[in-house]
Design an enzyme around this catalytic site. Structure first.
Site: not given
Ligand SMILES: *Cc1c(COP(=O)(O)O)cnc(C)c1O
Length: 394
Positions: A73-74, A153, A201, A327
């Site tokens: 996702g990143t 999220n 992701s 934290c």
């Molecule tokens: C988890 C998440 C990401 C990041 O995805 P990764 O695969 O962990 O890099 C990006 N956006 C949202 C909304 C997420 O929940």
């Protein structure tokens, strides 16, 4: 024997499904060919990637040529934002987003601001939903991109992306949505949404970690993510994560096939949890919209307690959950999302996020509803402020 852990942190990650691992296994063992080679071993790896691409395209109602595999996702978010910004900077340097995006969107945008792009952060309403009219008002002559997440999220709210995309299209502005939390929980159809780019992701829907995809609508102007090879049609160089991609394909197929049943089961558990917490505990609020939220998500703020202490005490009871303060990641700042919906710092610090998944049962909810009120009152007994409120009222 290991004690069973009740896992309530599915928004952080989900366990890998057995059927998914089974499909991945050959590509971690005997099917080790490089998909760019021409002999049989390589061709078979290539075929596996293309089957996964078909599965992702089908799940999203996209064309196969519109699906690009990434490391998660990143990366998908980074690629979408920087790739569009760099490729369209001659048209303008203004980007619109919201105050409650994931850091994988906010931090690339900060980076772009350092390079001379301008970003408008549209605030959300107290229920965590952005008003499309406010997005419309933020549009300028030089706006090139709007990025609004499909589902949040932390507080689970579902954003009116379809309406926003409609507004953007009238002005020929490119639209990206981070659908990482949405895929596998609500229907995600790129044509219906009208977006140009969409991030997902695998590990958020029972697939492996370290693999994701970016949907790029045909004709969207975007720079490649990396250079150094012809993989992903010259747009994302580097030998593919074959097993991961195979796992993503299987996981999204399973997630979309079971969507309705899965979502309605989780929603019932979620509602039982929300009703239970709100009726059993005082000085608590539900964060995010009561109904327009992911079926898996419940997020509460308890006054007079620290989220971190709450998490530790839940952990001692075998419960894994998440808090709204960061934290653990070395920062004492409460979540930007909770602050954006108007919570005071102290209240935001006392937050708890419960995100449900396939492995959760009604008994898990009953157990949480049994231990949580005890833990909350024990923690509050240590709070001088709570003592004062209890004696004197408000
Ligand atoms: C988890 C998440 C990401 C990041 O995805 P990764 O695969 O962990 O890099 C990006 N956006 C949202 C909304 C997420 O929940």
């Amino acid at each position: 024997m290991q004690e069973r852990i009740i896992y309530f942190d599915h928004a952080a990650t989900t366990p890998l499904k057995k059927e998914v691992l089974d499909e991945m296994m050959p590509y971690l063992t005997e099917q080790y060919g490089n998909p760019s080679t021409i002999y049989k071993l390589g061709r078979e790896a290539k075929k596996a990637i293309e089957l996964a691409r078909e599965r992702v395209a089908k799940a999203l109602n996209a064309e196969v040529q519109e699906i690009f595999f990434t490391s998660g996702g990143t990366e998908s978010d980074n690629w979408a934002l920087k790739g569009v910004a760099f490729a369209n900077k001659d048209k303008g340097k203004h980007i619109i987003t919201t105050t409650i995006e994931h850091h994988a969107v906010l931090h690339p945008l900060k980076y772009l601001e350092g390079l001379g792009f301008e970003v408008t952060y549209v605030p959300v309403e107290p229920n965590g939903i952005v008003d499309p009219q406010k997005v419309k008002e933020a549009i300028r002559e030089d706006t090139i991109l709007i990025s609004v997440m499909l589902a949040n999220n932390e507080i689970g709210t579902i954003q009116p992306v379809k309406e926003i995309a409609k507004i953007a299209k009238e002005r020929r502005i490119i639209v990206h949505t981070d659908a990482v939390q949405a895929v596998g929980q609500i229907p995600v159809d790129v044509k219906d949404l009208g977006v140009d780019l969409l991030s997902l992701s695998a590990h958020k829907f029972y697939g492996p970690k370290g693999v994701g995809a970016l949907y790029i609508k045909k004709g969207t102007k975007i720079h490649p993510f990396s250079h150094g090879g012809a993989q992903e049609r010259n747009r994302r160089a580097g030998t593919e994560n074959v097993a991961g991609i195979v796992g993503l394909g299987k996981a999204i197929e399973l997630a979309t096939a079971n969507l309705t049943e899965y979502a309605s089961r989780l929603q019932k558990l979620r509602d039982k949890l929300i009703d239970g917490v709100l009726s059993k505990i005082d000085y608590v609020r539900l964060n995010g919209d009561r109904y327009n939220r992911l079926p898996s998500n419940a997020n509460f703020s308890f006054e007079f307690i620290e989220g971190e202490s709450l998490l530790l005490m839940l952990d001692m009871k075998g419960i894994a959950a998440s808090s709204g303060s960061a934290c653990t990641s070395g920062s004492l700042d409460p979540s930007h999302v909770l602050l954006a919906i108007g919570l005071e710092h102290e209240v935001a610090h006392g937050s708890l996020r419960i995100t449900l998944g396939e492995d959760n049962t009604e008994e898990d909810i009953d157990y949480l509803l049994e231990v949580l009120p005890e833990i909350v009152s024990r923690l509050r007994e240590m709070s001088p402020l709570y003592e004062k409120v209890k004696k004197g009222g408000r």
